[in-house]
Design a protein around this motif. Structure first.
Motif, PDB file in Angstrom:
ATOM      1  N   VAL A 128      43.865 -42.195  32.999  1.00 13.44           N
ATOM      2  CA  VAL A 128      43.623 -43.333  33.887  1.00 13.44           C
ATOM      3  C   VAL A 128      43.766 -42.853  35.328  1.00 13.44           C
ATOM      4  O   VAL A 128      44.585 -41.982  35.638  1.00 13.44           O
ATOM      5  N   GLU A 129      42.963 -43.410  36.207  1.00  9.09           N
ATOM      6  CA  GLU A 129      43.048 -43.058  37.616  1.00  9.09           C
ATOM      7  C   GLU A 129      44.297 -43.684  38.237  1.00  9.09           C
ATOM      8  O   GLU A 129      44.664 -44.821  37.928  1.00  9.09           O
ATOM      9  N   PHE A 130      44.927 -42.917  39.095  1.00  5.84           N
ATOM     10  CA  PHE A 130      46.133 -43.374  39.781  1.00  5.84           C
ATOM     11  C   PHE A 130      45.998 -42.982  41.247  1.00  5.84           C
ATOM     12  O   PHE A 130      46.032 -41.801  41.594  1.00  5.84           O
ATOM     13  N   LYS A 139      45.229 -38.444  38.313  1.00  9.40           N
ATOM     14  CA  LYS A 139      44.996 -38.852  36.928  1.00  9.40           C
ATOM     15  C   LYS A 139      46.293 -38.770  36.147  1.00  9.40           C
ATOM     16  O   LYS A 139      47.058 -37.816  36.273  1.00  9.40           O
ATOM     17  N   ASN A 192      50.843 -48.689  36.733  1.00 11.24           N
ATOM     18  CA  ASN A 192      49.400 -48.480  36.726  1.00 11.24           C
ATOM     19  C   ASN A 192      48.896 -48.170  35.319  1.00 11.24           C
ATOM     20  O   ASN A 192      47.857 -48.696  34.883  1.00 11.24           O
ATOM     21  N   LEU A 193      49.633 -47.329  34.593  1.00 16.83           N
ATOM     22  CA  LEU A 193      49.240 -46.993  33.222  1.00 16.83           C
ATOM     23  C   LEU A 193      49.231 -48.233  32.339  1.00 16.83           C
ATOM     24  O   LEU A 193      48.284 -48.459  31.570  1.00 16.83           O
ATOM     25  N   ASP A 202      48.883 -51.370  33.218  1.00 17.43           N
ATOM     26  CA  ASP A 202      47.770 -52.245  33.600  1.00 17.43           C
ATOM     27  C   ASP A 202      46.435 -51.696  33.104  1.00 17.43           C
ATOM     28  O   ASP A 202      45.608 -52.447  32.561  1.00 17.43           O
ATOM     29  N   LYS A 203      46.208 -50.394  33.302  1.00 11.70           N
ATOM     30  CA  LYS A 203      44.921 -49.800  32.925  1.00 11.70           C
ATOM     31  C   LYS A 203      44.703 -49.805  31.412  1.00 11.70           C
ATOM     32  O   LYS A 203      43.565 -49.886  30.937  1.00 11.70           O
ATOM     33  N   LEU A 204      45.788 -49.721  30.646  1.00 14.19           N
ATOM     34  CA  LEU A 204      45.660 -49.768  29.189  1.00 14.19           C
ATOM     35  C   LEU A 204      45.619 -51.208  28.668  1.00 14.19           C
ATOM     36  O   LEU A 204      45.394 -51.429  27.472  1.00 14.19           O
TER      37      LEU A 204
END
Length: 314
Positions: free
Chosen positions: A9-11, A21, A100-101, A103-105
């Motif tokens: 995931v982009e960070f 990433k 962030n991880l 949220d992205k997942l």
């Protein structure tokens, strides 16, 4: 058969001027009825490899498991140009990466979190913010106040042969902790108090290789060894915020652990929610490797209601 999804995931970290990433591995089905367990590895500067066996919780207990390499480590974005930058490598950076991880997942509605060692320091800092969706917390062989860890490992060093103690003291005093003699002396400590399995499990060997290739995060935040803390984590102290952790929490440590009982005690005393504490009698800092089968059974209790403030040494 285990289902594994691997990705990144982009960070976005503004001070880097680039998209970073975070690399992850999902074991199991995120759409199953069980909330996933996120595993935050230690270090800081280690990788997921030494905690990768926790992914077997999907096979043994049907708990979906998410492993990830934190920024600066393993398969995630490395930033060696940030070596020594205390203002960059902060606890808050890794908290934001974890947010962030999640949220992205798309798992922000319900999940559990296990943090080992530094990962527990990160996990406690994250949980103290009372994030939405956090259901259960496991703090494994971790630290609430770094001075307690320093005091504990200083006592443990006294159990080493005198020549080993002398080598550690000599090189730490001289600032020659990159010498082979110091590294060999450190290994003697690790054999007793980090992981007592001989030979080392493959995951720890792989993890050590990654850390040797890029020690940026470890040397900046921690220092040259687990017990000689020269990085800015030396001042870490989350005790005043522990009352803000409001989810049921499981504490684990080993009998021969750097995270001795007095290191873990602030979590037990100060967390305002239900707490269960289990010590593993045959383990040092890595009970998930040293007493694997029992550890899996214990961690499975995060799915159940934890009884209030119950201390149960193994």
């Amino acid at each position: 058969m285990t289902s594994i999804v691997e990705g990144g995931v982009e960070f976005f970290v503004p001070s880097t001027g680039q998209l970073c990433k975070t690399h992850y591995w999902i074991h199991g089905d995120l759409k199953s009825r069980q909330p996933p367990l996120i595993v935050a590895h230690g270090g800081p500067g280690a990788t997921h490899y030494y905690v990768a066996n926790l992914a077997d919780l999907w096979k043994t207990h049907k708990i979906p498991v998410i492993l990830y390499d934190q920024i600066g480590n393993g398969h995630s974005t490395h930033l060696p140009e940030k070596k020594g930058d205390n203002g960059f490598w902060t606890v808050e950076l890794f908290v934001r990466e974890l947010e962030n991880l999640i949220d992205k997942l798309g798992i922000q509605e319900e999940y559990d979190l296990l943090g080992h060692s530094w990962g527990g320091m990160l996990g406690a800092s994250f949980a103290a913010k009372q994030p939405q969706g956090l259901r259960r917390l496991v703090l494994a062989s971790t630290v609430a106040r770094m001075q307690d860890w320093i005091d504990s490992t200083s006592r443990l060093k006294l159990d080493l042969p005198q020549d080993v103690q002398d080598a550690l003291e000599k090189h730490e005093g001289a600032g020659t902790t990159d010498s082979e003699e110091y590294k060999l002396a450190v290994e003697k400590f690790y054999e007793k108090f980090l992981c007592r399995i001989n030979p080392l499990p493959e995951g720890m060997i792989i993890d050590n290789g990654w850390m040797e290739k890029d020690p940026t995060v470890y040397h900046t935040m921690n220092g040259p060894s687990e017990f000689h803390i020269t990085g800015h984590l030396r001042s870490f102290d989350i005790t005043s915020d522990l009352h803000r952790i409001t989810v049921p929490t499981l504490l684990t440590n080993g009998r021969y652990d750097g995270a001795q009982d007095d290191v873990m005690l602030p979590f037990f005393k100060e967390i305002s929610s239900r707490v269960k504490w289990i010590q593993f009698a045959q383990s040092s800092h890595t009970p998930h490797l040293e007493e694997c089968e029992r550890y899996f059974s214990v961690v499975d209790c995060i799915r159940a209601n934890l009884k209030p403030n119950l201390l149960r040494p193994a």
